[in-house]
Design a protein around this motif. Structure first.
Motif, PDB file in Angstrom:
ATOM      1  N   ARG A  52       1.023  -1.479   0.661  1.00 18.93           N
ATOM      2  CA  ARG A  52       0.364  -0.347  -0.203  1.00 18.93           C
ATOM      3  C   ARG A  52       0.578   1.541  -0.021  1.00 18.93           C
ATOM      4  O   ARG A  52       1.197   2.449  -0.899  1.00 18.93           O
ATOM      5  N   HIS A  53       1.584   1.310   0.925  1.00 17.49           N
ATOM      6  CA  HIS A  53       2.829   2.736   1.038  1.00 17.49           C
ATOM      7  C   HIS A  53       3.193   2.558  -0.429  1.00 17.49           C
ATOM      8  O   HIS A  53       4.563   1.715  -0.047  1.00 17.49           O
ATOM      9  N   ARG A  54       3.779   3.783  -0.616  1.00 15.25           N
ATOM     10  CA  ARG A  54       4.288   3.735  -1.370  1.00 15.25           C
ATOM     11  C   ARG A  54       5.587   3.751  -1.411  1.00 15.25           C
ATOM     12  O   ARG A  54       6.281   5.054  -0.212  1.00 15.25           O
ATOM     13  N   ARG A  55       7.212   3.872  -1.781  1.00 15.14           N
ATOM     14  CA  ARG A  55       8.510   4.213  -1.295  1.00 15.14           C
ATOM     15  C   ARG A  55       9.576   4.261  -2.909  1.00 15.14           C
ATOM     16  O   ARG A  55       9.608   3.173  -3.858  1.00 15.14           O
ATOM     17  N   TRP A  56       9.861   5.857  -2.702  1.00 16.25           N
ATOM     18  CA  TRP A  56      10.663   5.699  -3.707  1.00 16.25           C
ATOM     19  C   TRP A  56      11.896   5.764  -3.596  1.00 16.25           C
ATOM     20  O   TRP A  56      12.468   6.295  -2.726  1.00 16.25           O
ATOM     21  N   THR A  57      12.798   4.999  -4.722  1.00 14.93           N
ATOM     22  CA  THR A  57      14.137   4.768  -5.109  1.00 14.93           C
ATOM     23  C   THR A  57      14.880   5.646  -5.346  1.00 14.93           C
ATOM     24  O   THR A  57      14.476   6.844  -5.680  1.00 14.93           O
ATOM     25  N   PRO A  58      16.126   5.908  -5.506  1.00 11.59           N
ATOM     26  CA  PRO A  58      16.971   7.182  -5.434  1.00 11.59           C
ATOM     27  C   PRO A  58      16.594   6.956  -7.320  1.00 11.59           C
ATOM     28  O   PRO A  58      16.502   8.004  -7.836  1.00 11.59           O
ATOM     29  N   GLN A  59      16.345   5.980  -8.183  1.00 10.69           N
ATOM     30  CA  GLN A  59      16.342   5.503  -9.646  1.00 10.69           C
ATOM     31  C   GLN A  59      14.917   6.051 -10.085  1.00 10.69           C
ATOM     32  O   GLN A  59      14.725   7.048 -10.452  1.00 10.69           O
ATOM     33  N   ASP A  60      13.495   5.266  -9.058  1.00  7.06           N
ATOM     34  CA  ASP A  60      12.297   6.471  -9.270  1.00  7.06           C
ATOM     35  C   ASP A  60      12.729   7.765  -9.424  1.00  7.06           C
ATOM     36  O   ASP A  60      11.822   8.879 -10.175  1.00  7.06           O
ATOM     37  N   ILE A  61      13.940   8.408  -7.956  1.00 10.39           N
ATOM     38  CA  ILE A  61      13.145  10.096  -8.252  1.00 10.39           C
ATOM     39  C   ILE A  61      14.184  10.316  -9.096  1.00 10.39           C
ATOM     40  O   ILE A  61      13.550  11.781  -9.805  1.00 10.39           O
ATOM     41  N   ALA A  62      15.081  10.195  -9.536  1.00 14.17           N
ATOM     42  CA  ALA A  62      15.855  10.139 -10.898  1.00 14.17           C
ATOM     43  C   ALA A  62      14.810  10.392 -12.304  1.00 14.17           C
ATOM     44  O   ALA A  62      14.940  11.277 -12.499  1.00 14.17           O
ATOM     45  N   ARG A  63      14.144   9.656 -11.797  1.00 11.94           N
ATOM     46  CA  ARG A  63      13.321   9.482 -13.677  1.00 11.94           C
ATOM     47  C   ARG A  63      11.947  10.782 -13.663  1.00 11.94           C
ATOM     48  O   ARG A  63      11.681  11.258 -14.615  1.00 11.94           O
ATOM     49  N   LEU A  64      11.234  11.384 -11.547  1.00  7.61           N
ATOM     50  CA  LEU A  64      10.338  11.976 -12.060  1.00  7.61           C
ATOM     51  C   LEU A  64      11.422  13.728 -11.946  1.00  7.61           C
ATOM     52  O   LEU A  64      11.151  14.373 -12.708  1.00  7.61           O
ATOM     53  N   GLU A  65      12.846  13.365 -11.182  1.00 14.42           N
ATOM     54  CA  GLU A  65      13.376  14.753 -11.990  1.00 14.42           C
ATOM     55  C   GLU A  65      13.831  15.251 -13.069  1.00 14.42           C
ATOM     56  O   GLU A  65      13.270  15.771 -13.495  1.00 14.42           O
ATOM     57  N   LEU A  66      13.447  14.427 -14.064  1.00 13.74           N
ATOM     58  CA  LEU A  66      13.694  14.590 -15.731  1.00 13.74           C
ATOM     59  C   LEU A  66      12.912  14.990 -16.241  1.00 13.74           C
ATOM     60  O   LEU A  66      12.554  15.751 -16.947  1.00 13.74           O
ATOM     61  N   MET A  67      11.528  14.314 -15.553  1.00 22.15           N
ATOM     62  CA  MET A  67      10.131  14.436 -16.370  1.00 22.15           C
ATOM     63  C   MET A  67       9.762  16.080 -15.396  1.00 22.15           C
ATOM     64  O   MET A  67       9.436  16.730 -16.493  1.00 22.15           O
ATOM     65  N   ALA A  84      10.626   9.721 -20.017  1.00 21.65           N
ATOM     66  CA  ALA A  84      11.413   9.304 -18.545  1.00 21.65           C
ATOM     67  C   ALA A  84      11.775   8.278 -18.365  1.00 21.65           C
ATOM     68  O   ALA A  84      12.749   7.498 -17.175  1.00 21.65           O
ATOM     69  N   ARG A  85      10.166   7.417 -19.089  1.00 26.76           N
ATOM     70  CA  ARG A  85      10.106   6.027 -18.323  1.00 26.76           C
ATOM     71  C   ARG A  85      11.820   5.044 -19.012  1.00 26.76           C
ATOM     72  O   ARG A  85      12.322   4.586 -18.481  1.00 26.76           O
ATOM     73  N   GLY A  86      11.792   6.003 -20.155  1.00 29.35           N
ATOM     74  CA  GLY A  86      12.623   5.068 -21.336  1.00 29.35           C
ATOM     75  C   GLY A  86      14.157   5.511 -21.062  1.00 29.35           C
ATOM     76  O   GLY A  86      15.111   5.121 -21.209  1.00 29.35           O
ATOM     77  N   ALA A  87      14.702   6.330 -20.493  1.00 25.79           N
ATOM     78  CA  ALA A  87      15.895   6.882 -20.173  1.00 25.79           C
ATOM     79  C   ALA A  87      16.257   6.414 -19.305  1.00 25.79           C
ATOM     80  O   ALA A  87      17.158   6.077 -18.837  1.00 25.79           O
ATOM     81  N   ALA A  88      16.117   6.100 -18.030  1.00 26.52           N
ATOM     82  CA  ALA A  88      16.822   5.129 -17.269  1.00 26.52           C
ATOM     83  C   ALA A  88      17.534   6.281 -16.258  1.00 26.52           C
ATOM     84  O   ALA A  88      18.815   5.593 -16.535  1.00 26.52           O
ATOM     85  N   PRO A  89      17.630   6.975 -15.857  1.00 27.40           N
ATOM     86  CA  PRO A  89      18.403   8.466 -15.737  1.00 27.40           C
ATOM     87  C   PRO A  89      19.142   7.523 -14.526  1.00 27.40           C
ATOM     88  O   PRO A  89      19.186   7.552 -13.558  1.00 27.40           O
ATOM     89  N   ALA A  90      20.167   7.958 -14.715  1.00 27.62           N
ATOM     90  CA  ALA A  90      21.608   7.703 -14.312  1.00 27.62           C
ATOM     91  C   ALA A  90      21.722   8.784 -12.441  1.00 27.62           C
ATOM     92  O   ALA A  90      20.703   9.951 -12.380  1.00 27.62           O
ATOM     93  N   VAL A  91      21.805   8.095 -11.420  1.00 25.81           N
ATOM     94  CA  VAL A  91      20.958   9.141 -10.210  1.00 25.81           C
ATOM     95  C   VAL A  91      22.800  10.107  -9.666  1.00 25.81           C
ATOM     96  O   VAL A  91      23.249   9.140 -10.216  1.00 25.81           O
ATOM     97  N   ARG A  92      22.227  10.899  -9.181  1.00 27.41           N
ATOM     98  CA  ARG A  92      23.644  12.078  -9.202  1.00 27.41           C
ATOM     99  C   ARG A  92      24.270  12.031  -7.691  1.00 27.41           C
ATOM    100  O   ARG A  92      23.433  11.226  -6.234  1.00 27.41           O
TER     101      ARG A  92
END
Length: 337
Positions: A52-67, A84-92
């Motif tokens: 139920r509870h959403r947990r965002w990983t660094p990779q998830d957040i990097a995609r959101l930042e790109l979006m 953003a989904r296709g780029a799979a951006p790296a975490v800074r």
């Protein structure tokens, strides 16, 4: 050269997965926006706790930042999410070059995460996110802390940004100021204390910066201190008339710059006496804002420094009641500014 208008993360992200609320503060969007993006564009967290509870990983957040960066450049949200989904951006691993936040970021320095999120939303001109972030800060931190640690630092950063970038970013300041004013006006005052003289709040003639006075009005209202708020650029004669008509416990006169701070007006207001002959009273004059400098133009005036300490001074004055001079009949002081 055109810069990216969307601020980026100032620090390396923690390895642990974050909650939706923490991610929203980090990005400067509302939790509702994140849930909407997940539902509409399938750009959601990789995992949930207990299903139920959403947990965002660094990779998830990097995609959101790109979006966020893409939508700030005008890319439609659906296309930005697909990219953003296709780029799979790296975490800074460390902050980008050129200072925290990149070229388009506001110069914030070391501040709370809520402040960075608010700055990002303001730069994106995301009015709904700015409003939600302001309301959340007020609800979670209270007015004084929210003003000192979230709102005021962001306003100052916006001012520094457009001052150093010509006419750019003025729209950011206007949007942020409008939203701050709106949330301050929605703070419900406590019932006024019985038989308490009001506090009169006004900006000096020609002064258009009202937000600090609006914050003070909201804080006094929370404490049940009656306020008469006159806002921006009140003419000198009108201010003097209002003092005589209302017999306030204190008059707070705000000046943002030396150009609007009027020493002659301050002396006139400090000398006003009101009330019946033989039982006249006078109001405490409190000068607020950087325009007045460190001192006062009249020994009867007092300087206020900051919302919290100024609020304490006014609350004490309101509790003491209005001072009476006991002087012989005197004519009203001239308003000669």
């Amino acid at each position: 050269m055109q810069s990216d208008p969307s601020p980026q993360a100032p620090h390396a992200l923690p390895a642990a997965a974050l909650s939706t609320g923490a991610v929203a503060r980090h990005l400067g969007v509302s939790p509702t926006t994140l849930r909407s993006w997940e539902r509409r564009y399938a750009i959601g967290p990789a995992r949930r706790e207990d299903g139920r509870h959403r947990r965002w990983t660094p990779q998830d957040i990097a995609r959101l930042e790109l979006m966020c960066r893409l939508t700030a450049r005008g890319v439609p949200p659906g296309e930005a999410a697909r990219a953003a989904r296709g780029a799979a951006p790296a975490v800074r691993a460390r902050p980008p070059q050129g200072g925290p936040g990149g070229q388009g970021a506001l110069p914030l320095g070391e501040v709370r995460p809520e402040c960075r999120g608010l700055a990002r939303a303001a730069v994106r001109l995301d009015a709904s996110a700015v409003q939600e972030l302001l309301e959340a800060a007020l609800a979670e931190l209270g007015l004084l802390t929210a003003w000192e640690e979230v709102i005021a630092p962001t306003l100052h950063a916006v001012g520094r940004k457009w001052a150093s970038a010509g006419e750019r970013y003025i729209e950011v300041e206007h949007l942020l100021s409008w939203q701050v004013s709106g949330v301050l006006h929605r703070i419900r005052p406590a019932p006024a204390q019985a038989r308490t003289a009001p506090v009169l709040l006004a900006c000096a003639p020609g002064e258009q910066h009202t937000l600090p006075v609006e914050a003070l009005a909201a804080a006094l209202g929370e404490r049940g201190v009656p306020v008469r708020m006159f806002g921006a650029a009140l003419p000198a004669e009108a201010l003097c008339d209002a003092v005589r008509r209302t017999g306030p416990r204190a008059v707070v006169l705000w000046a943002q710059s030396r150009a609007t701070a009027d020493p002659a007006l301050a002396r006139s207001v400090a000398g006003i006496e009101w009330g019946l002959r033989g039982a006249r009273g006078h109001s405490a004059l409190l000068l607020a804002g950087p325009g007045w400098g460190a001192g006062t133009p009249d020994p009867r005036a007092e300087r206020l420094f900051g919302l919290r300490s100024g609020l304490d001074v006014i609350v004490r004055l309101a509790a003491d009641g209005p001072p009476a001079t006991g002087a012989a009949p005197a004519g009203p002081a001239a308003c000669d500014s």
